[in-house]
Design an enzyme around this catalytic site. Structure first.
Site, PDB file in Angstrom:
ATOM      1  CE  LYS A  71       9.737  84.781   7.905  1.00 17.67           C
ATOM      2  NZ  LYS A  71       8.679  85.187   6.942  1.00 17.67           N
ATOM      3  CB  THR A  73      14.834  86.341  -0.133  1.00 15.01           C
ATOM      4  OG1 THR A  73      14.406  87.704  -0.049  1.00 15.01           O
ATOM      5  CG2 THR A  73      15.812  86.183  -1.285  1.00 15.01           C
ATOM      6  NE  ARG A  94       2.812  85.817   6.293  1.00 16.43           N
ATOM      7  CZ  ARG A  94       3.444  86.597   7.168  1.00 16.43           C
ATOM      8  NH1 ARG A  94       2.758  87.205   8.128  1.00 16.43           N
ATOM      9  NH2 ARG A  94       4.742  86.782   7.093  1.00 16.43           N
ATOM     10  CE  LYS A 105       8.434  92.126   7.896  1.00 11.64           C
ATOM     11  NZ  LYS A 105       8.119  91.799   6.512  1.00 11.64           N
ATOM     12  CB  ALA A 273       3.889  86.233  12.443  1.00 12.96           C
ATOM     13  CG  PHE A 301       7.831  88.773  12.415  1.00 14.24           C
ATOM     14  CD1 PHE A 301       8.658  89.676  11.769  1.00 14.24           C
ATOM     15  CD2 PHE A 301       6.524  89.158  12.667  1.00 14.24           C
ATOM     16  CE1 PHE A 301       8.206  90.941  11.406  1.00 14.24           C
ATOM     17  CE2 PHE A 301       6.066  90.418  12.311  1.00 14.24           C
ATOM     18  CZ  PHE A 301       6.907  91.303  11.683  1.00 14.24           C
ATOM     19  CG  PHE A 381      25.021  89.155   3.778  1.00 12.18           C
ATOM     20  CD1 PHE A 381      24.635  90.475   3.562  1.00 12.18           C
ATOM     21  CD2 PHE A 381      24.065  88.260   4.220  1.00 12.18           C
ATOM     22  CE1 PHE A 381      23.338  90.889   3.784  1.00 12.18           C
ATOM     23  CE2 PHE A 381      22.759  88.668   4.451  1.00 12.18           C
ATOM     24  CZ  PHE A 381      22.392  89.983   4.235  1.00 12.18           C
ATOM     25  CD1 TRP A 409      18.341  89.495  -2.192  1.00 10.67           C
ATOM     26  CD2 TRP A 409      20.478  89.824  -2.776  1.00 10.67           C
ATOM     27  NE1 TRP A 409      18.521  90.848  -2.383  1.00 10.67           N
ATOM     28  CE2 TRP A 409      19.814  91.077  -2.743  1.00 10.67           C
ATOM     29  CE3 TRP A 409      21.836  89.780  -3.117  1.00 10.67           C
ATOM     30  CZ2 TRP A 409      20.478  92.273  -3.031  1.00 10.67           C
ATOM     31  CZ3 TRP A 409      22.495  90.974  -3.398  1.00 10.67           C
ATOM     32  CH2 TRP A 409      21.805  92.209  -3.362  1.00 10.67           C
TER      33      TRP A 409
END
Length: 556
Positions: A71, A73, A94, A105, A273, A301, A381, A409
């Site tokens: 998210k 990224t 944030r 995480k 969140a 999230f 991916f 990415w």
């Protein structure tokens, strides 16, 4: 491919004053923290407040999985792509918490070639905002205990203290503690608790306050305890507001940094969140809207948490009108939601994808319920097949969503050009009719049940006796008209993290309810959610080090 930290450390950063020039910010409005970080001055707002607002875009995601979604990224890569298209844009994020950085995480700086930098600074101490929040929180706790020790003229009931200390670290041993042990001069013996800094009410207050005057009003309203006869005791009653505001004075100023492609990024505040409201500060967002034509922000999230709170709490309070939502997913995560294990995600599996895509479907429906147009960004991916991609694309188009295959990415802004164009097209062709999910005049239970049933898909809601009692008390005290901030696990639409996909027929249980009067919402804790996380068996902290050259290594 190189690690995130290698890519970040090899990026060619511009001096922050040059980054600021992209947004027409003069050096006089920057408070420098070295060459690559700066706070935006209070005077800047006075200079730009009468400008028209730009477009506001929220990036959210399906429920997170170990397979990865990307998210933040995508948020960063989308901003970089718009920059390449010569769109005047800024990213607003944030600040990361130290807890996840040293836990499991990771940080919140993006990844690959779509990151905000300097990455190590951002993920660690940054400009000290979180330390200021922690200090203000614990000053209030110290003043409360000191008041009780020196006579307790407010008649505070030590058994009804609700204010908790905080630390920005995952430390389960601090969840439930006893303070005041020792001599009489060491204070009153009582049970106490810690929350992680990003779950503290001070963090929420910082992120929702419009200015210093509003900050002080909110700080003053914070309920820290109740008297023997059940009346609330506030921070204002303890005369703590001025000193707390002094600690938060500089933390109130948004921070300006850049991406690996030198796109401006305003990073400020960091409420979780799954516990708190999960959005960057109102000040940062409003300032960004005056500085750029398009503002890309994110909420924590999945859309059931971050996006719901963005719409129902942040946008409602700050009178923001979002123009579009980018909803992030991956084929791997969808197949994981369809029941596959981590070692099975690389192989094509149409049945698992068909089953797991129900999670994406529910999030699309939820965002559309708020009246905001949706663009689905599928992070690619190497194991994704053409057939899988085409299935997801058609699924989205059938649900009135634009679709984009995203490769930020590994390609940076160039990998997000299609997404940027689809977003611009959507905002041009579709009108946002944003509206909160519920009206504030509903009862607390009605608001909780609206979220649980309409957003999560629950059949019913149950309440522990303590939660029922708290709701009655909160309503009697006049806080029943506040929005609700749900504390729920992030992995499932339900309050059970093991129920993946789009569960049905489930019940959400409300364990605890309390008012964050300063922030301006009521918190409802579901299931087994903890406001102080713990470290895993092998925490990320074991990999982090400083090498002989003085460089941080192992941080992603």
């Amino acid at each position: 491919m190189k690690t995130d930290i290698q890519i970040a450390q090899e990026a060619k950063l511009s001096h922050i004053s040059d980054v600021a020039k992209k947004l027409s910010i003069s050096e006089d409005d920057l408070e420098l923290y070295g060459r690559y970080k700066a706070k935006l001055s209070d005077e800047l707002w006075d200079n730009i407040k009468d400008r028209p607002d730009g477009k506001l875009v929220l990036v959210t995601a399906i429920n997170p999985t170990p397979a990865g979604e990307g998210k933040t990224t995508t948020t960063v890569g989308l901003g970089q792509a718009l920059d390449l298209l010569n769109v005047n844009c800024v990213i607003t994020l944030r600040e990361p918490s130290l807890g996840p950085c040293f836990g499991v995480k990771g940080g919140a700086a993006g990844g690959g070639y779509a990151q905000v930098v300097p990455m190590e600074d951002l993920n660690l101490h940054f400009t000290g905002d979180f330390h200021a929040v922690t200090s203000a929180n614990n000053l209030l706790a110290a003043m409360l205990d000191n008041h009780i020790h020196h006579g307790n003229s407010l008649s505070v009931d030590p058994n009804r203290i609700v204010w908790k200390r905080c630390v920005d670290m995952n430390d389960r041993a601090l969840r439930n503690i006893v303070v005041g042990l020792g001599k009489k001069s060491d204070g009153v013996v009582r049970e106490d608790h810690f929350v992680i800094t990003v779950a503290s009410e001070i963090m929420a207050v910082l992120c929702l306050a419009e200015d210093m005057e509003d900050l002080k009003r909110r700080l003053g309203r914070i309920v820290v305890a109740y008297t023997y006869d059940g009346k609330p005791v506030t921070a204002a009653d303890l005369n703590a507001v001025g000193s707390m505001a002094a600690l938060l004075k500089d933390a109130m100023k948004p921070n300006l940094i850049q991406t690996v492609e030198n796109t401006p990024a305003i990073v400020h505040g960091g409420p979780f969140a799954n516990i708190a409201h999960g959005c960057n500060s109102v000040r940062a967002t409003k300032m960004a809207l005056k500085l750029a034509d398009v503002v890309i922000t994110e909420a924590g999230f999945g859309a059931d948490l971050g996006a719901e709170k963005f719409f129902d709490i942040k946008c409602r309070m700050a009178q923001l009108k979002p123009d579009a939502v980018v909803l992030v997913a991956t084929i791997r995560a969808l197949k994981y939601n369809g029941g596959l294990g981590m070692d099975e995600l690389s192989a094509e599996n149409p049945d698992a994808l068909k089953s797991g895509i129900a999670n994406l479907e529910k999030h699309i429906e939820n965002v559309q319920r708020f009246g905001v147009p949706v663009v689905v960004a599928l992070n690619r991916f190497t194991t994704d097949t053409d057939a899988e991609i085409e299935y997801v694309k058609q699924f989205c188009l059938e649900r009135d969503c634009e679709f984009s295959l995203c490769e930020v990415w590994n390609k940076g802004g160039q990998g997000g050009i299609d997404l940027a164009n689809k977003l611009l097209k959507t905002m041009e062709e579709k009108q946002s009719n944003y509206k909160p999910l519920y009206e504030l005049n509903l009862s607390i239970k009605e608001k909780i049940e609206t979220i649980a049933k309409e957003i999560y898909g629950a059949d019913k809601v149950t309440y522990d006796p303590a939660a029922n009692s708290a709701i009655r008390k909160i309503t009697e005290l006049g806080f029943g008209n506040l929005p609700v901030c749900m504390a729920k696990n992030q992995y499932s639409l339900s309050d059970d993290p093991k129920k993946l996909g789009r569960p049905t027929g489930f019940t959400v249980n409300i364990r605890e309810v309390y008012v964050s009067a300063g922030a301006g919402f009521v918190v409802a804790i579901t299931g087994t959610m903890m406001t102080m996380p713990g470290l895993p068996k092998v925490p990320a902290a074991e990999r982090i080090d400083v090498n002989e050259e003085g460089r941080i290594v192992g941080l992603f």
